[in-house]
Write a protein that holds these residues in place. Structure first.
Motif, PDB file in Angstrom:
ATOM      1  N   VAL A  83      11.015  -5.009  -1.836  1.00  0.00           N
ATOM      2  CA  VAL A  83      10.160  -4.246  -2.921  1.00  0.00           C
ATOM      3  C   VAL A  83      10.413  -2.780  -2.604  1.00  0.00           C
ATOM      4  O   VAL A  83      10.345  -2.449  -1.500  1.00  0.00           O
ATOM      5  N   VAL A  85       8.877   0.784  -2.941  1.00  0.00           N
ATOM      6  CA  VAL A  85       7.784   1.632  -3.425  1.00  0.00           C
ATOM      7  C   VAL A  85       8.064   2.838  -2.931  1.00  0.00           C
ATOM      8  O   VAL A  85       8.248   3.346  -1.772  1.00  0.00           O
ATOM      9  N   THR A  89      12.504   0.940   0.626  1.00  0.00           N
ATOM     10  CA  THR A  89      12.555  -0.482   0.285  1.00  0.00           C
ATOM     11  C   THR A  89      11.725  -1.322   1.341  1.00  0.00           C
ATOM     12  O   THR A  89      12.083  -1.067   2.774  1.00  0.00           O
ATOM     13  N   VAL A  98       4.076 -10.128  -3.714  1.00  0.00           N
ATOM     14  CA  VAL A  98       5.104  -9.077  -3.992  1.00  0.00           C
ATOM     15  C   VAL A  98       5.264  -8.697  -5.248  1.00  0.00           C
ATOM     16  O   VAL A  98       6.165  -7.945  -5.463  1.00  0.00           O
ATOM     17  N   ASP A  99       4.088  -9.077  -5.990  1.00  0.00           N
ATOM     18  CA  ASP A  99       4.213  -8.473  -7.336  1.00  0.00           C
ATOM     19  C   ASP A  99       4.080  -6.869  -7.557  1.00  0.00           C
ATOM     20  O   ASP A  99       2.960  -6.444  -6.778  1.00  0.00           O
ATOM     21  N   GLU A 100       4.775  -6.249  -7.977  1.00  0.00           N
ATOM     22  CA  GLU A 100       5.080  -4.581  -7.645  1.00  0.00           C
ATOM     23  C   GLU A 100       3.680  -4.036  -8.319  1.00  0.00           C
ATOM     24  O   GLU A 100       3.180  -3.143  -7.708  1.00  0.00           O
ATOM     25  N   ILE A 103       1.277  -3.848  -5.343  1.00  0.00           N
ATOM     26  CA  ILE A 103       1.253  -3.247  -4.251  1.00  0.00           C
ATOM     27  C   ILE A 103       0.979  -1.762  -4.301  1.00  0.00           C
ATOM     28  O   ILE A 103       1.499  -1.164  -5.308  1.00  0.00           O
ATOM     29  N   TYR A 105       0.784   2.048  -2.512  1.00  0.00           N
ATOM     30  CA  TYR A 105       1.278   2.959  -1.543  1.00  0.00           C
ATOM     31  C   TYR A 105       0.257   3.652  -0.828  1.00  0.00           C
ATOM     32  O   TYR A 105      -0.767   4.230  -1.715  1.00  0.00           O
ATOM     33  N   THR A 117      -0.960  -4.770   0.123  1.00  0.00           N
ATOM     34  CA  THR A 117      -0.955  -5.793  -0.891  1.00  0.00           C
ATOM     35  C   THR A 117      -1.945  -7.062  -0.321  1.00  0.00           C
ATOM     36  O   THR A 117      -2.581  -6.790   0.658  1.00  0.00           O
TER      37      THR A 117
END
Ligand SMILES: Nc1ncnc2c1ncn2[C@@H]1O[C@H](COP(=O)(O)OP(=O)(O)OP(=O)(O)O)[C@@H](O)[C@H]1O
Length: 456
Positions: A83, A85, A89, A98-100, A103, A105, A117
């Motif tokens: 993923v 962000v 990576t 892992v659904d963006e 997630i 930062y 997450t």
């Protein structure tokens, strides 16, 4: 932020089980004439190089993505999704969300980048977690040792107010071991962010009670840390996280070291300078014990009261001036210790600075209406001579904290932590040691589940 719990509540600190579901530092010690600007420039260059390398590796990882997803990897044969962000990576193991869109930062420091997450854990709960991807963990032996220490301590620490590792992993094979990820429970917003928001919006969020509860929890954590013979060395608002209920966790043990270990190579850069004790910045190591952490507590306490950093010096000299303008210049006794532990030249340099009397703290902080007990505690924390500074055991019994203190619920570590980091190791030996930590990592009940682990 909701109110802190009352003093009558016996379970006033969070238990781990109760969590809601949802570059190399220089090798010489800093002296008054040695500003770390060269080192900082080198760090900057190194960061640029590192960013470039990171980008190349990200590109490579993207190309490899299909492969990575399709087969189990790393020492425990887990499957990973990559993923991206903020241009970095992250290899996130199967079982984590892992659904963006989910997630977030959280931030990046000198040694890693952190995302938030959630993951389903072995006890059946879904927890918010923080995944830290270490930056170039094996760049050189010093860097590798720092990562090793952090990983080691995150496994040894077991305390409600101290973050611990819920997962440690790598998507790499042993012969190509490059990336290290450490997962901890998401511990809330950092105190740095909370204080910054207070300043930015000109609105106080932290009440007097919050402040007291925060200071109490920091000291409660330090009682445990110091009893394990460990110095945190990096206490600052950015390394302290708070939930909305004001439950506190001390984060980030990368710079901690054991008291036995006399290694000083990291010493100059051990803390964001504003929170560093004078004996860490200016004079020698002999008197550098865990009392350096107590100075940091004093700086944080004063900042909680006023909303602004106490000693925001632009450089070491400005920092020194600010410290001595408040706490007074070293007296004869301290100057003697400085001369004995360092040199007469060091003493002379210190004497060449303008001399200041210690100020009356009640007067200095009068605008913020602190209690007498608060003033008394910070008076005892912000003492130039570490040998005269209040210890953690004394501080936790201070009347200022009496509302929260429950001596039966302020645990000490049951043994002294052996970090196994004192021996000299090459870069690749440190890498092997980190690999072994990952292989041997003992999962907790609150650790994210590894799909299929029961079958292994
Ligand atoms: N478990 C956690 N829960 C909540 N926030 C976290 C957690 N771990 C890290 N963070 C946040 O992520 C950010 C980056 O953390 P990291 O430890 O890499 O940085 P740092 O402490 O700023 O770095 P440095 O090591 O340079 O001092 C920080 O703002 C920190 O507050």
């Amino acid at each position: 932020m909701s109110s802190p719990p009352s003093s009558s509540s016996c379970s006033h600190v969070r238990r781990h089980e109760d969590v809601p579901t949802p570059s190399a530092p220089p090798s010489k010690r800093l002296n008054m004439s040695c500003e770390p600007s060269t080192w900082l420039q080198q760090q900057e260059q190194q960061r640029n190089v590192t960013a470039e390398m990171e980008q190349q590796r990200n590109e490579k990882a993207e190309e490899e993505e299909e492969d990575v997803l399709s087969k189990p990897r790393g020492p425990h044969k887990r499957r990973f999704t990559h993923v991206m962000v903020r241009n970095i990576t992250y290899a996130i193991p199967e079982g984590y969300d892992v659904d963006e869109g989910n997630i977030e930062y959280l931030g990046g420091g000198s040694f890693g980048n952190v995302v938030k997450t959630s993951a389903v854990c072995r006890d059946g709960m879904r927890r918010w977690v923080a995944i830290k991807k270490m930056r170039e963990p094996f760049y050189d032996p010093l860097h590798a040792r720092r990562i090793f220490r952090e990983i080691k301590l995150l496994q040894l620490m077991r305390h409600d107010n101290i973050i611990c590792a819920l997962d440690i992993y790598t998507p790499d094979e042993e012969n190509d071991f490059r990336d290290v990820y450490v997962v901890t429970e998401f511990a809330g917003r950092s105190l740095y962010r909370i204080l910054k928001q207070q300043r930015d919006y000109g609105r106080r969020v932290l009440t007097e009670e919050h402040i007291k509860f925060i200071i109490y929890q920091i000291i409660r954590a330090l009682k445990y840390i110091h009893s394990a013979n460990i110095i945190h060395r990096d206490l600052k608002p950015g390394n302290i996280a708070l939930t909305d209920d004001c439950d506190l966790m001390v984060l980030d043990f990368g710079l901690a070291r054991s008291l036995e270990n006399k290694d000083t190579s990291l010493t100059q850069y051990v803390q964001t300078r504003w929170y560093r004790s004078p004996e860490v910045i200016y004079w020698k190591i002999d008197s550098y014990t865990n009392l350096a952490d107590m100075w940091s507590v004093g700086c944080i306490a004063a900042e909680l009261l006023t909303g602004d950093p106490l000693f925001p010096g632009d450089d070491v000299n400005a920092q020194y001036q600010k410290i001595t303008q408040l706490c007074g210049s070293p007296d004869e006794e301290l100057l003697q210790k400085i001369e004995n532990d360092n040199s007469s030249a060091m003493k002379a340099v210190i004497q060449s600075y303008p001399s200041h009397e210690r100020r009356d703290f009640r007067e200095v902080f009068a605008d913020h209406h602190p209690s007498d007990d608060f003033i008394d505690l910070i008076e005892k924390l912000l003492v130039l001579d570490p040998e005269k500074r209040i210890t953690v055991e004394e501080a936790i019994q201070h009347p200022y904290l009496a509302d929260f203190s429950l001596p039966d619920d302020e645990p000490r570590a049951d043994h002294i932590f052996d970090l196994d980091d004192s021996q000299k190791r090459t870069r690749s030996e440190w890498r092997d040691a980190v690999w072994k930590e990952i292989v041997d990592y003992n999962r907790l009940n609150s650790s994210p589940i590894v799909p299929g682990e029961a079958d292994r």
